[in-house]
Design an enzyme around this catalytic site. Structure first.
Site, PDB file in Angstrom:
ATOM      1  N   GLU A 141      22.506  21.086   0.641  1.00 21.59           N
ATOM      2  CA  GLU A 141      21.476  21.537  -0.302  1.00 21.59           C
ATOM      3  C   GLU A 141      20.701  22.681   0.339  1.00 21.59           C
ATOM      4  OE1 GLU A 141      17.436  19.838  -2.429  1.00 21.59           O
ATOM      5  OE2 GLU A 141      17.791  19.705  -0.272  1.00 21.59           O
ATOM      6  N   ASP A 147      20.650  16.978   3.120  1.00 25.09           N
ATOM      7  CA  ASP A 147      19.403  17.367   2.470  1.00 25.09           C
ATOM      8  C   ASP A 147      18.669  18.456   3.246  1.00 25.09           C
ATOM      9  OD1 ASP A 147      17.141  16.744   0.530  1.00 25.09           O
ATOM     10  OD2 ASP A 147      16.141  16.333   2.438  1.00 25.09           O
TER      11      ASP A 147
END
Length: 551
Positions: free
Chosen positions: A290, A221
């Site tokens: 990401e 993330d």
């Protein structure tokens, strides 16, 4: 003689210990379909209103039926849940809302028996301020003193002009420590200090812990934010006229995002999973990253252009996540496909993604009449396909009022409709029973969409004709054929609303003729046929309500 045989035994034993473990399939992910599960909204097994791990376990056969390669679980580690689990307070514990570590082990075992891989969300940029690391750091405990980014200064003036993703200063004052700490997201999400080798080692151990358990990979993330400018220099204005001084994009993030040191961290994470596979054998463990970043910076998260350093196995391609049919047409999508393919070094693998937990649903953005066409486009392009839960049935955004909203980034009533991410996070629509089969009737954490009676998986399975789900299944079967798996790719527009995708291997072609929207168009019917140059063609699949006949 006894000594002689003892020496032989010791030699053989040492030799066995040092022998490399046999490697398995290192390429399984390169043409896979990964399905994002938002656990709190997927299936509630105990009727408390929240989806959980046993609910996922109960529904794993759905992925085997659909033809999905791997499931990716949004955060399930222990968290105060201020930011939907992206504020982790213990990396080694499952949040009680979702169940237990034993429940996760059951998912891994059953998924592997079904031929499905399990990917976990990994949040390395920050923790919750309830994490024991942060508590110790704020207290000045020597071992953890530099685990986070702390800066001296006056309590009435932040160290610099950096802004949080969620507005206002990226710095929070600690009365206890009498220093500022960096938090590029919420106040309760302090940034870890990646210049401290102990932090990297601690996060490395988290990855190893879950790989030991059988996890097949990680979605990493918020990677652009990992390492900031050491000199804490002010960032320049972006000169975006739509941004206010407290907005994140009021500034050009040359010192807080996509720094050279950030790429080094991602490459180090890749080394960890590669070395684990070499040491323990088996199939490849993978990383997905990401990174909402400019294209040239996004490509660097894959690794260097020549492959001398490797980063994530793939970094998400968000080109299709933003557009909608009010601002896009066939020429837009043709251009986006070639822009990605032309800029990705040939040694890396493309991926295609149209929706996730932070963006409005595909069906809502593009319309129900186009969801089949976009699923065909996404999953018949070369490389990896990514499905956000509900896309396989054409699920739309749900209906959520301000009072029902849970998104911490949308606590302004006047902008709730524009900023809230709750709409794309409402519960999965399993059937037409109470609460869409998500649970047995208890109030759900976000309301079940009113559309569940007309859109749900059970009805789409049982309908005598085509449905979005039946089409999705056939697309995933079709993508395993050689032209879709290893064939050449060509995509072109006949007009603003007609898009053609062709995958070819020798004299065999798979062609998608995609009419965007319901409007009539003037392009001659079958105008794409001369380009295909084949003797015979068969309609293999259509969208729902098409006038064309399969076969």
């Amino acid at each position: 003689m006894k000594i002689f045989w003892l020496n032989i035994f010791i030699t053989l034993f040492v030799s066995c210990l040092s022998a490399p473990a046999p490697l398995g399939d290192q390429d399984w992910w390169k043409h896979g379909v990964f399905y994002q599960i938002y656990p709190r909204s997927f299936k509630d097994s105990n009727n408390d209103g929240n989806g959980d791990l046993l609910g996922i376990l109960e529904k794993l056969d759905h992925f085997a039926d659909a033809g999905v390669t791997g499931v990716w679980l949004s955060p399930i580690m222990q968290s105060p849940q201020v930011d939907a689990g992206y504020d982790i307070s213990d990396y080694y514990t499952i949040d009680p809302m979702y169940g237990s570590m034993d429940d996760l082990k059951k998912i891994i075992a059953k998924a592997h028996n079904l031929g499905i891989r399990v990917i976990l969300d990994f949040v390395p940029n920050h923790t919750s301020n309830q994490h024991e690391w942060f508590k110790a750091s704020e207290n000045g405990t020597e071992e953890y003193k530099d685990f986070y980014v702390w800066v001296d200064g006056s309590p009435d003036k932040p160290p610099n002009n950096w802004n949080s993703v969620f507005k206002n200063s990226a710095w929070t004052w600690s009365d206890k420590r009498q220093q500022w700490y960096l938090r590029q997201f919420l106040e309760v999400q302090p940034d870890l200090n990646f210049r401290n080798p102990k932090v990297r080692e601690a996060l490395k151990n988290v990855l190893i812990f879950y790989m030991d358990m059988g996890i097949d990979g990680f979605r990493v993330d918020a990677v652009p934010y990992l390492v900031e400018d050491k000199l804490l220099r002010d960032e320049p204005r972006s000169n975006d006229p739509t941004q206010e001084p407290n907005d994140h994009d009021y500034l050009d993030h040359i010192y807080t995002m996509n720094t050279d040191e950030t790429y080094d961290v991602v490459y180090e994470f890749r080394d960890i999973v590669e070395n684990y596979t070499k040491e323990h054998g088996g199939d490849a463990r993978i990383l997905m990253s990401e990174a909402y970043a400019p294209l040239d910076k996004t490509m660097r998260y894959y690794g260097t252009a020549n492959g001398s350093r490797l980063g994530a196995h793939f970094t998400f391609n968000f080109f299709f996540v933003g557009p909608n049919l009010n601002t896009s047409n066939a020429y837009t999508f043709e251009s986006l496909v070639y822009e990605w393919i032309d800029n990705l070094p040939s040694i890396y693998v493309s991926n295609w993604d149209m929706g996730n937990h932070d963006n409005r649903r595909v069906t809502t953005r593009f319309g129900k009449e186009d969801v089949d066409g976009f699923n065909m486009l996404l999953h018949l392009l070369p490389g990896i396909g990514i499905t956000y839960y509900g896309e396989e049935i054409g699920q739309e955004d749900g209906e959520v009022t301000y009072e029902q909203g849970q998104d911490p980034a949308a606590r302004n009533r006047s902008t709730f409709e524009q900023t809230s991410r709750d709409f794309e996070r409402t519960p999965f629509q399993w059937d037409n029973s109470t609460n869409a089969g998500f649970n047995e009737g208890n109030k759900t954490w976000l309301p079940v969409s009113e559309k569940y009676k007309e859109t749900n998986l059970a009805d789409e399975i049982s309908t005598p004709g085509l449905s979005h789900y039946k089409i999705y299944k056939e697309i995933l079967r079709k993508r395993q054929e050689d032209p879709a798996r290893i064939g050449d790719t060509k995509i072109w527009s006949l007009s603003e609303d007609v898009l053609i995708l062709k995958r070819s291997l020798e004299k065999t072609h798979i062609v998608v003729a995609f009419k965007l929207g319901w409007q009539n168009h003037t392009a001659p019917e079958y105008a794409f046929v001369p380009e295909i140059k084949c003797d015979t063609a068969t309609v293999a699949l259509t969208n729902v309500n098409s006038t064309h006949q399969i076969g």
